[in-house]
Design a protein around this motif. Structure first.
Motif, PDB file in Angstrom:
ATOM      1  N   VAL A  80      68.659  -2.081  56.318  1.00  0.00           N
ATOM      2  CA  VAL A  80      67.914  -2.960  55.416  1.00  0.00           C
ATOM      3  C   VAL A  80      66.536  -3.320  55.954  1.00  0.00           C
ATOM      4  O   VAL A  80      65.623  -3.630  55.185  1.00  0.00           O
ATOM      5  CB  VAL A  80      68.718  -4.246  55.129  1.00  0.00           C
ATOM      6  CG1 VAL A  80      69.966  -3.918  54.333  1.00  0.00           C
ATOM      7  CG2 VAL A  80      69.078  -4.964  56.431  1.00  0.00           C
ATOM      8  N   HIS A  81      66.355  -3.274  57.264  1.00  0.00           N
ATOM      9  CA  HIS A  81      65.066  -3.647  57.848  1.00  0.00           C
ATOM     10  C   HIS A  81      63.975  -2.619  57.554  1.00  0.00           C
ATOM     11  O   HIS A  81      62.791  -2.966  57.557  1.00  0.00           O
ATOM     12  CB  HIS A  81      65.210  -3.810  59.369  1.00  0.00           C
ATOM     13  CG  HIS A  81      66.208  -4.839  59.779  1.00  0.00           C
ATOM     14  ND1 HIS A  81      65.976  -6.191  59.660  1.00  0.00           N
ATOM     15  CD2 HIS A  81      67.468  -4.715  60.298  1.00  0.00           C
ATOM     16  CE1 HIS A  81      67.023  -6.860  60.096  1.00  0.00           C
ATOM     17  NE2 HIS A  81      67.960  -5.989  60.480  1.00  0.00           N
ATOM     18  N   VAL A  82      64.372  -1.376  57.313  1.00  0.00           N
ATOM     19  CA  VAL A  82      63.368  -0.319  57.125  1.00  0.00           C
ATOM     20  C   VAL A  82      63.368   0.234  55.698  1.00  0.00           C
ATOM     21  O   VAL A  82      62.792   1.291  55.443  1.00  0.00           O
ATOM     22  CB  VAL A  82      63.601   0.838  58.135  1.00  0.00           C
ATOM     23  CG1 VAL A  82      63.354   0.359  59.550  1.00  0.00           C
ATOM     24  CG2 VAL A  82      65.006   1.422  57.993  1.00  0.00           C
ATOM     25  N   TYR A  83      64.000  -0.444  54.765  1.00  0.00           N
ATOM     26  CA  TYR A  83      63.984  -0.005  53.370  1.00  0.00           C
ATOM     27  C   TYR A  83      62.563   0.253  52.850  1.00  0.00           C
ATOM     28  O   TYR A  83      62.336   1.215  52.111  1.00  0.00           O
ATOM     29  CB  TYR A  83      64.670  -1.039  52.477  1.00  0.00           C
ATOM     30  CG  TYR A  83      66.173  -0.865  52.376  1.00  0.00           C
ATOM     31  CD1 TYR A  83      66.837   0.147  53.051  1.00  0.00           C
ATOM     32  CD2 TYR A  83      66.940  -1.739  51.599  1.00  0.00           C
ATOM     33  CE1 TYR A  83      68.204   0.286  52.972  1.00  0.00           C
ATOM     34  CE2 TYR A  83      68.319  -1.598  51.508  1.00  0.00           C
ATOM     35  CZ  TYR A  83      68.945  -0.579  52.204  1.00  0.00           C
ATOM     36  OH  TYR A  83      70.301  -0.445  52.113  1.00  0.00           O
ATOM     37  N   PRO A  84      61.577  -0.593  53.170  1.00  0.00           N
ATOM     38  CA  PRO A  84      60.235  -0.371  52.613  1.00  0.00           C
ATOM     39  C   PRO A  84      59.625   0.984  52.960  1.00  0.00           C
ATOM     40  O   PRO A  84      58.763   1.473  52.231  1.00  0.00           O
ATOM     41  CB  PRO A  84      59.411  -1.518  53.228  1.00  0.00           C
ATOM     42  CG  PRO A  84      60.404  -2.591  53.502  1.00  0.00           C
ATOM     43  CD  PRO A  84      61.646  -1.869  53.916  1.00  0.00           C
ATOM     44  N   VAL A  85      60.039   1.606  54.078  1.00  0.00           N
ATOM     45  CA  VAL A  85      59.448   2.884  54.473  1.00  0.00           C
ATOM     46  C   VAL A  85      60.460   4.030  54.454  1.00  0.00           C
ATOM     47  O   VAL A  85      60.083   5.183  54.681  1.00  0.00           O
ATOM     48  CB  VAL A  85      58.826   2.793  55.886  1.00  0.00           C
ATOM     49  CG1 VAL A  85      57.673   1.795  55.895  1.00  0.00           C
ATOM     50  CG2 VAL A  85      59.875   2.435  56.933  1.00  0.00           C
ATOM     51  N   SER A  86      61.733   3.742  54.189  1.00  0.00           N
ATOM     52  CA  SER A  86      62.751   4.791  54.286  1.00  0.00           C
ATOM     53  C   SER A  86      63.544   5.020  53.009  1.00  0.00           C
ATOM     54  O   SER A  86      64.206   6.052  52.874  1.00  0.00           O
ATOM     55  CB  SER A  86      63.739   4.457  55.413  1.00  0.00           C
ATOM     56  OG  SER A  86      64.477   3.287  55.088  1.00  0.00           O
ATOM     57  N   ASP A  87      63.507   4.081  52.092  1.00  0.00           N
ATOM     58  CA  ASP A  87      64.302   4.224  50.867  1.00  0.00           C
ATOM     59  C   ASP A  87      63.698   5.297  49.974  1.00  0.00           C
ATOM     60  O   ASP A  87      62.546   5.187  49.538  1.00  0.00           O
ATOM     61  CB  ASP A  87      64.347   2.892  50.119  1.00  0.00           C
ATOM     62  CG  ASP A  87      65.525   2.804  49.164  1.00  0.00           C
ATOM     63  OD1 ASP A  87      66.457   3.612  49.316  1.00  0.00           O
ATOM     64  OD2 ASP A  87      65.506   1.932  48.283  1.00  0.00           O
ATOM     65  N   ILE A  88      64.447   6.368  49.725  1.00  0.00           N
ATOM     66  CA  ILE A  88      63.959   7.483  48.923  1.00  0.00           C
ATOM     67  C   ILE A  88      64.741   7.551  47.608  1.00  0.00           C
ATOM     68  O   ILE A  88      65.646   6.755  47.373  1.00  0.00           O
ATOM     69  CB  ILE A  88      64.072   8.821  49.687  1.00  0.00           C
ATOM     70  CG1 ILE A  88      65.541   9.107  50.039  1.00  0.00           C
ATOM     71  CG2 ILE A  88      63.206   8.805  50.933  1.00  0.00           C
ATOM     72  CD1 ILE A  88      65.773  10.482  50.634  1.00  0.00           C
ATOM     73  N   ILE A  89      64.400   8.507  46.778  1.00  0.00           N
ATOM     74  CA  ILE A  89      65.035   8.622  45.464  1.00  0.00           C
ATOM     75  C   ILE A  89      66.549   8.780  45.597  1.00  0.00           C
ATOM     76  O   ILE A  89      67.322   8.107  44.909  1.00  0.00           O
ATOM     77  CB  ILE A  89      64.433   9.802  44.684  1.00  0.00           C
ATOM     78  CG1 ILE A  89      62.973   9.511  44.339  1.00  0.00           C
ATOM     79  CG2 ILE A  89      65.224  10.056  43.408  1.00  0.00           C
ATOM     80  CD1 ILE A  89      62.265  10.672  43.652  1.00  0.00           C
ATOM     81  N   ASP A  90      66.989   9.662  46.487  1.00  0.00           N
ATOM     82  CA  ASP A  90      68.419   9.945  46.608  1.00  0.00           C
ATOM     83  C   ASP A  90      69.208   8.730  47.090  1.00  0.00           C
ATOM     84  O   ASP A  90      70.314   8.472  46.604  1.00  0.00           O
ATOM     85  CB  ASP A  90      68.644  11.119  47.562  1.00  0.00           C
ATOM     86  CG  ASP A  90      68.240  12.438  46.937  1.00  0.00           C
ATOM     87  OD1 ASP A  90      68.139  12.493  45.705  1.00  0.00           O
ATOM     88  OD2 ASP A  90      68.005  13.411  47.677  1.00  0.00           O
TER      89      ASP A  90
END
Length: 302
Positions: A246-256
């Motif tokens: 959850v800490h890196v969602y802004p840079v790691s959350d992708i479409i899949d």
């Protein structure tokens, strides 16, 4: 008998060898494509595909994805991570293949090849375990050294500044050796008389590398680049899903990963199909565009 049938009969053995591959793609690749119709329906698993009602309007699930407040962020993350993997992932494989091609000690060459492509057979679960052992904020080996020198550890795996670097770096480490095998196979097809003629003209190793080796594998580089562009919206679900938090969602959350959380975990299969269809159309457009550009250089796939 027509000319086409005569050709088929003449090479019937080769066509028979090709048949299992064609059947595989027909059954497992093209056959399931009819299921994409659920992207335009309010799919209910109990009613089935055809008995489920049509979405109103037909673009309902596409609009839901587009109107999501995270749409811009996850699309940007997907493109950037994929772009970084292409830009930083292809050169190491090419460079490793060129270096191995110049090695004359066969035993040392085989040892380097084995060590370099061994990570390809490791799952991302194992690789993440290794990364955690090195970079964990509490007990990681690297953080212990850092703490001894600067007095505090660095949260590599929870940092938005470091996460993409770790993501791309681990991808390069896993795939460089395997990619080098493809380029080595292409280098084996380069005419050796070209090197002999270059030596007679006084060319050094770097000159032969630049003017013979690289042009000799240019078509393979272009082919792999076009194939990677077709999957630019994938970005590596397995790797990211295992490594992110959850800490890196802004840079790691992708479409899949977003579709997995919002669509599949909530059983919204129509949304997942809509996004999958969207990704396929973008990938198709990128492949066709890249091939047209490559054809102008005489290196197109078709």
């Amino acid at each position: 008998m027509t000319k086409g049938l005569r050709v088929v009969w003449r090479y019937h053995t080769l066509y028979l060898m090709l048949l299992p591959g064609l059947v595989y793609y027909a059954v497992y690749r093209y056959g399931p494509m009819w299921g994409a119709v659920i992207a335009f329906k309010d799919f209910n698993i109990m009613d089935g595909i055809w008995d489920s009602p049509w979405a109103d309007p037909w673009y309902k699930h596409f609009a839901y994805f587009y109107d999501s407040p995270y749409f811009g962020q996850i699309l940007l993350n997907t493109f950037l991570i994929s772009l970084y993997k292409i830009v930083w992932g292809m050169p190491p494989g090419i460079l490793l293949a060129l270096l191995l091609y110049e090695v004359r000690n066969a035993r040392f060459k085989k040892w380097i090849q084995t060590v370099s492509y061994l990570p390809h057979f490791l799952s991302w679960v194992i690789i993440y375990g290794m990364i955690f052992a090195f970079l964990s904020e509490t007990g990681g080996i690297v953080n212990r050294w850092i703490k001894d020198y600067i007095g505090h550890s660095i949260p590599f795996l929870q940092s938005t500044d470091w996460f993409r670097t770790i993501l791309v770096g681990s991808e390069v480490w896993q795939t460089a050796g395997w990619s080098a095998i493809i380029y080595l196979a292409a280098l084996a097809g380069v005419d050796p008389t070209l090197y002999e003629a270059a030596r007679c003209d006084g060319a050094g190793r770097l000159r032969m590398l630049w003017h013979i080796s690289l042009p000799g594998i240019r078509s393979v580089i272009v082919l792999l680049l076009i194939l990677k562009l077709g999957h630019i919206l994938d970005a590596g679900f397995d790797q990211i899903y295992i490594m992110y938090n959850v800490h890196v969602y802004p840079v790691s959350d992708i479409i899949d990963t977003w579709v997995f959380r919002v669509g599949l975990e909530q059983l919204n299969f129509s949304l997942g199909a809509a996004v999958g269809l969207f990704k396929s159309l973008i990938g198709l457009a990128l492949v066709v565009s890249a091939n047209r550009i490559a054809r102008k250089w005489g290196e197109g796939v078709w």
